[in-house]
Design a protein around this motif. Structure first.
Motif, PDB file in Angstrom:
ATOM      1  N   ILE A 155       0.844  -1.202   0.000  1.00 40.23           N
ATOM      2  CA  ILE A 155       0.000   0.000   0.000  1.00 40.23           C
ATOM      3  C   ILE A 155       0.874   1.244   0.000  1.00 40.23           C
ATOM      4  N   GLY A 156       1.900   1.254   0.855  1.00 41.60           N
ATOM      5  CA  GLY A 156       2.738   2.441   0.998  1.00 41.60           C
ATOM      6  C   GLY A 156       3.440   2.801  -0.291  1.00 41.60           C
ATOM      7  N   ILE A 157       4.013   1.802  -0.967  1.00 41.39           N
ATOM      8  CA  ILE A 157       4.769   2.101  -2.176  1.00 41.39           C
ATOM      9  C   ILE A 157       3.830   2.535  -3.302  1.00 41.39           C
ATOM     10  N   SER A 158       2.666   1.843  -3.458  1.00 38.78           N
ATOM     11  CA  SER A 158       1.806   2.249  -4.571  1.00 38.78           C
ATOM     12  C   SER A 158       1.163   3.615  -4.302  1.00 38.78           C
ATOM     13  N   LEU A 159       0.714   3.832  -3.054  1.00 35.84           N
ATOM     14  CA  LEU A 159       0.131   5.138  -2.724  1.00 35.84           C
ATOM     15  C   LEU A 159       1.182   6.243  -2.851  1.00 35.84           C
ATOM     16  N   GLY A 160       2.390   5.934  -2.398  1.00 38.12           N
ATOM     17  CA  GLY A 160       3.473   6.903  -2.489  1.00 38.12           C
ATOM     18  C   GLY A 160       3.805   7.238  -3.936  1.00 38.12           C
ATOM     19  N   ALA A 161       3.744   6.206  -4.814  1.00 41.32           N
ATOM     20  CA  ALA A 161       4.024   6.437  -6.232  1.00 41.32           C
ATOM     21  C   ALA A 161       2.952   7.337  -6.832  1.00 41.32           C
ATOM     22  N   ILE A 162       1.691   7.103  -6.445  1.00 41.53           N
ATOM     23  CA  ILE A 162       0.601   7.932  -6.988  1.00 41.53           C
ATOM     24  C   ILE A 162       0.769   9.377  -6.538  1.00 41.53           C
TER      25      ILE A 162
ATOM     26  N   GLN B 138       5.675   4.195 -18.024  1.00 39.57           N
ATOM     27  CA  GLN B 138       7.091   4.029 -18.362  1.00 39.57           C
ATOM     28  C   GLN B 138       7.949   4.916 -17.482  1.00 39.57           C
ATOM     29  N   TYR B 139       7.444   6.151 -17.246  1.00 35.98           N
ATOM     30  CA  TYR B 139       8.184   7.081 -16.396  1.00 35.98           C
ATOM     31  C   TYR B 139       8.357   6.500 -15.000  1.00 35.98           C
ATOM     32  N   ILE B 140       7.250   5.943 -14.448  1.00 33.77           N
ATOM     33  CA  ILE B 140       7.322   5.399 -13.086  1.00 33.77           C
ATOM     34  C   ILE B 140       8.336   4.256 -13.020  1.00 33.77           C
ATOM     35  N   PHE B 141       8.238   3.299 -13.983  1.00 32.18           N
ATOM     36  CA  PHE B 141       9.069   2.106 -13.844  1.00 32.18           C
ATOM     37  C   PHE B 141      10.504   2.309 -14.333  1.00 32.18           C
ATOM     38  N   LYS B 142      10.719   3.255 -15.260  1.00 32.16           N
ATOM     39  CA  LYS B 142      12.073   3.400 -15.783  1.00 32.16           C
ATOM     40  C   LYS B 142      12.869   4.501 -15.088  1.00 32.16           C
ATOM     41  N   ILE B 143      12.176   5.516 -14.606  1.00 31.78           N
ATOM     42  CA  ILE B 143      12.907   6.645 -14.033  1.00 31.78           C
ATOM     43  C   ILE B 143      12.631   6.811 -12.542  1.00 31.78           C
ATOM     44  N   ALA B 144      11.361   6.971 -12.189  1.00 31.44           N
ATOM     45  CA  ALA B 144      11.046   7.363 -10.816  1.00 31.44           C
ATOM     46  C   ALA B 144      11.328   6.251  -9.812  1.00 31.44           C
ATOM     47  N   LEU B 145      10.908   5.032 -10.137  1.00 30.78           N
ATOM     48  CA  LEU B 145      11.059   3.945  -9.164  1.00 30.78           C
ATOM     49  C   LEU B 145      12.527   3.618  -8.882  1.00 30.78           C
ATOM     50  N   PRO B 146      13.383   3.470  -9.916  1.00 27.27           N
ATOM     51  CA  PRO B 146      14.802   3.246  -9.606  1.00 27.27           C
ATOM     52  C   PRO B 146      15.400   4.378  -8.780  1.00 27.27           C
ATOM     53  N   ASN B 147      14.946   5.612  -9.072  1.00 20.40           N
ATOM     54  CA  ASN B 147      15.457   6.755  -8.334  1.00 20.40           C
ATOM     55  C   ASN B 147      15.012   6.716  -6.875  1.00 20.40           C
ATOM     56  N   ALA B 148      13.783   6.215  -6.646  1.00 24.32           N
ATOM     57  CA  ALA B 148      13.231   6.210  -5.291  1.00 24.32           C
ATOM     58  C   ALA B 148      13.693   4.999  -4.494  1.00 24.32           C
ATOM     59  N   MET B 149      14.342   4.026  -5.157  1.00 24.55           N
ATOM     60  CA  MET B 149      14.662   2.755  -4.500  1.00 24.55           C
ATOM     61  C   MET B 149      15.433   2.901  -3.182  1.00 24.55           C
ATOM     62  N   PRO B 150      16.509   3.714  -3.141  1.00 26.34           N
ATOM     63  CA  PRO B 150      17.222   3.845  -1.858  1.00 26.34           C
ATOM     64  C   PRO B 150      16.316   4.369  -0.738  1.00 26.34           C
TER      65      PRO B 150
ATOM     66  N   LEU C 174       2.908   1.574   7.681  1.00 28.74           N
ATOM     67  CA  LEU C 174       2.625   2.250   6.418  1.00 28.74           C
ATOM     68  C   LEU C 174       3.369   3.572   6.293  1.00 28.74           C
ATOM     69  N   TRP C 175       3.445   4.338   7.395  1.00 28.53           N
ATOM     70  CA  TRP C 175       3.901   5.725   7.306  1.00 28.53           C
ATOM     71  C   TRP C 175       5.338   5.897   6.853  1.00 28.53           C
ATOM     72  N   PRO C 176       6.298   5.187   7.480  1.00 30.68           N
ATOM     73  CA  PRO C 176       7.682   5.384   7.007  1.00 30.68           C
ATOM     74  C   PRO C 176       7.808   5.072   5.528  1.00 30.68           C
ATOM     75  N   MET C 177       7.114   3.992   5.103  1.00 29.58           N
ATOM     76  CA  MET C 177       7.187   3.568   3.714  1.00 29.58           C
ATOM     77  C   MET C 177       6.593   4.620   2.788  1.00 29.58           C
ATOM     78  N   LEU C 178       5.394   5.094   3.152  1.00 26.32           N
ATOM     79  CA  LEU C 178       4.686   6.060   2.317  1.00 26.32           C
ATOM     80  C   LEU C 178       5.492   7.349   2.174  1.00 26.32           C
ATOM     81  N   LEU C 179       5.963   7.875   3.314  1.00 21.83           N
ATOM     82  CA  LEU C 179       6.663   9.159   3.272  1.00 21.83           C
ATOM     83  C   LEU C 179       7.972   9.054   2.511  1.00 21.83           C
ATOM     84  N   SER C 180       8.701   7.933   2.713  1.00 23.04           N
ATOM     85  CA  SER C 180       9.975   7.844   2.010  1.00 23.04           C
ATOM     86  C   SER C 180       9.749   7.604   0.521  1.00 23.04           C
TER      87      SER C 180
END
Lengths: 262, 258
Positions: free
Chosen positions: B81-88, B169-181, B138-144
């Motif tokens: 939930i945290g990662i998908s909500l955070g991505a949105i 494509q933007y989410i999976f190729k650019i944003a998600l790798p960038n947000a991984m750490p 949920l919170w640490p995950m969502l905020l980070s």
């Protein structure tokens, strides 16, 4: 880590667009509660929650419980904070002690603070002392860790200066090391305050018959969901105000430091 | 000199283990001297015997694994939930203006304050335990995740616009790798929270697990069992943090290869 948009970004400025969603949710719950055939004994509408909260505020039970929770949090913070600060300073200044205690610290630190509840209950019994000691245990760790790393990363030249000036040990700590490490210690303090409130409410909900958490439990067991939700909202308000207070304090501190540095 | 340097770290480690053993020795001396009543403070000998007995009979092992299960499932739900909500929220300007500030209102709410609410609606069930763990974690995950998604290098945004990447494509190729750490750091924090709340949930719901075990042991004055449970919980906290650190290093290995 803060979100970019907040509801109150400056004390005088309220971000109205941020309030749209909360107001819509409250209105929706209120209207939905009246229109849908729900039993209001289980699903209180916001106006009932507000009424129950107002009544609890007027008869003093809410403020009394808040006072108990905040007292436990403050005492625990003072105790745990001073232990953590002293420990962190010692470990930061004496690498030998730090290296020798690494294993012991890493062995005790992962114990979840909630696991201490039964131990404190057994040794101290229910009451303020037990709650304070659990808060102290949980708040001491972040302060110790942050203080230690803050002191380890104090600019070495400052230490050299203090040696050249022939400062004694205590004046070196007081005049050079602590001021340099203060901003990072304050971050730890902010973290510890949030932890203290969470731990207090947790202990009260779980085992201790005082404070806001216990008030919630009683309301739930007395089948007063309106009062229970009023407590919940109030706990949120207390936590939020504490956070706001500390954030502004931190800004003030950092601002003063930047000012002096000029 | 080189040899000395090479042995320095293991030697310090050995020293710190010896110091820890010294502490256990002091604990033993205090416990057997009778300064503190044995009801409150069992010596390490009795504690380790209780631990071994519990592990051999399988009682403690069972409790250990049900706590692991609660912790993991609650954390896993919270991660999804945290990662998908955070991505949105992280990729939508609208959501950042209208939704994100409300999260700021909910975040300081202690998850344990929701326990009475969860009990009222879900009863003393496993789902109540999982709900509490999920809410808190949920919170640490969502905020980070939001932080990771909003801190994408502006030039990468420009590149993705020039390449006409779709939002997916933007989410999976650019944003998600960038947000991984950031996401991994959030996952680590919420795993700690999940363990803390698993203990609370088990204590209150009576669902099988180490939390319920230590509370019951404490109430029956079986302090060696209580201490054995606390030690196991500490071990669980340590192991889960270590496992996640390894996982983090493995996922982020590309950062060190450059």
């Amino acid at each position: 880590m803060d979100l970019k948009q907040t509801i109150v970004d400056r004390p005088s400025h309220i971000n109205w667009r941020a309030l749209v969603l909360p107001i819509l949710v409250i209105l929706g719950l209120e209207i939905g509660g009246h229109v849908l055939p729900l039993e209001t004994e289980f699903w209180p509408v916001p106006s009932q929650i507000a009424t129950a909260g107002w009544a609890a505020l007027l008869n003093g039970s809410l403020l009394n419980a808040t006072l108990e929770t905040l007292t436990a949090a403050t005492l625990g913070l003072l105790l745990g904070g001073s232990v953590g600060l002293a420990g962190g300073i010692t470990l930061g200044l004496f690498p030998v002690a730090n290296k020798l205690l690494t294993f012991s610290i890493e062995a005790v630190r992962p114990i979840p603070p909630t696991a201490i509840i039964p131990v404190a209950l057994l040794v101290l019994g229910a009451g303020m002392t037990m709650e304070v000691s659990i808060v102290a245990f949980s708040a001491a760790w972040p302060i110790l860790i942050f203080t230690r790393s803050a002191i380890q990363s104090v600019e070495p030249r400052l230490i050299e200066v203090s040696k050249v000036l022939c400062l004694g040990f205590f004046s070196r700590v007081w005049k050079i090391v602590l001021p340099a490490a203060l901003p990072r210690i304050f971050v730890a303090l902010r973290l510890a305050v949030a932890i203290a409130l969470v731990v207090c409410v947790t202990v009260e909900v779980t085992a201790n018959p005082i404070g806001l958490g216990y008030g919630m439990r009683v309301a739930q067991q007395a089948l007063r969901p309106d009062l229970m939700f009023a407590y919940l909202v109030w706990i949120g308000v207390v936590g939020w105000s504490l956070n706001l207070l500390l954030t502004s304090l931190q800004k003030l501190l950092v601002w003063r430091q930047a000012d002096e540095g000029r | 000199m080189y040899m000395l340097h090479r042995f320095e770290r293991p030697l310090w480690f050995l020293g710190s283990v010896l110091v820890a053993l010294g502490f256990i020795g002091i604990w033993q001396i205090v416990a057997s001297s009778g300064l503190v009543s044995n009801v409150f403070l069992p010596g390490p000998d009795r504690t380790f015997r209780a631990l071994l007995a519990g592990l051999e009979s399988g009682v403690l092992t069972g409790k250990f694994f049900s706590t692991v299960q609660h912790m993991f499932y609650g954390w896993f739900i919270a991660s999804l939930i945290g990662i998908s909500l955070g991505a949105i929220i992280g990729t939508s300007r609208m959501a950042q203006v209208y939704v994100a500030p409300s999260l700021e209102l909910l975040r300081p709410l202690p998850a344990s304050a929701l326990v009475p609410v969860a009990i009222a609606f879900l009863g003393l069930s496993t789902s109540m335990v999982l709900f509490i763990i999920g809410f808190g974690a949920l919170w640490p995950m969502l905020l980070s995740t939001i932080h990771g998604f909003t801190s994408v290098e502006p030039r990468l945004n420009e590149v993705s616009r020039i390449l006409r990447l779709t939002k997916m494509q933007y989410i999976f190729k650019i944003a998600l790798p960038n947000a991984m750490p950031d996401i991994l750091a959030g996952m680590r924090l919420s795993l700690t929270v999940a363990l803390i709340l698993a203990v609370v949930g088990e204590m209150l719901s009576g669902q099988d697990g180490l939390g319920q075990w230590i509370l019951a042991s404490g109430r029956m004055f079986r302090s060696p069992d209580l201490f054995a449970g606390v030690i196991l919980l500490g071990a669980l906290g340590y192991m889960s943090a270590t496992l996640l650190t390894w996982f983090e290093q493995w996922v982020l290995r590309w950062r060190n290869e450059g």
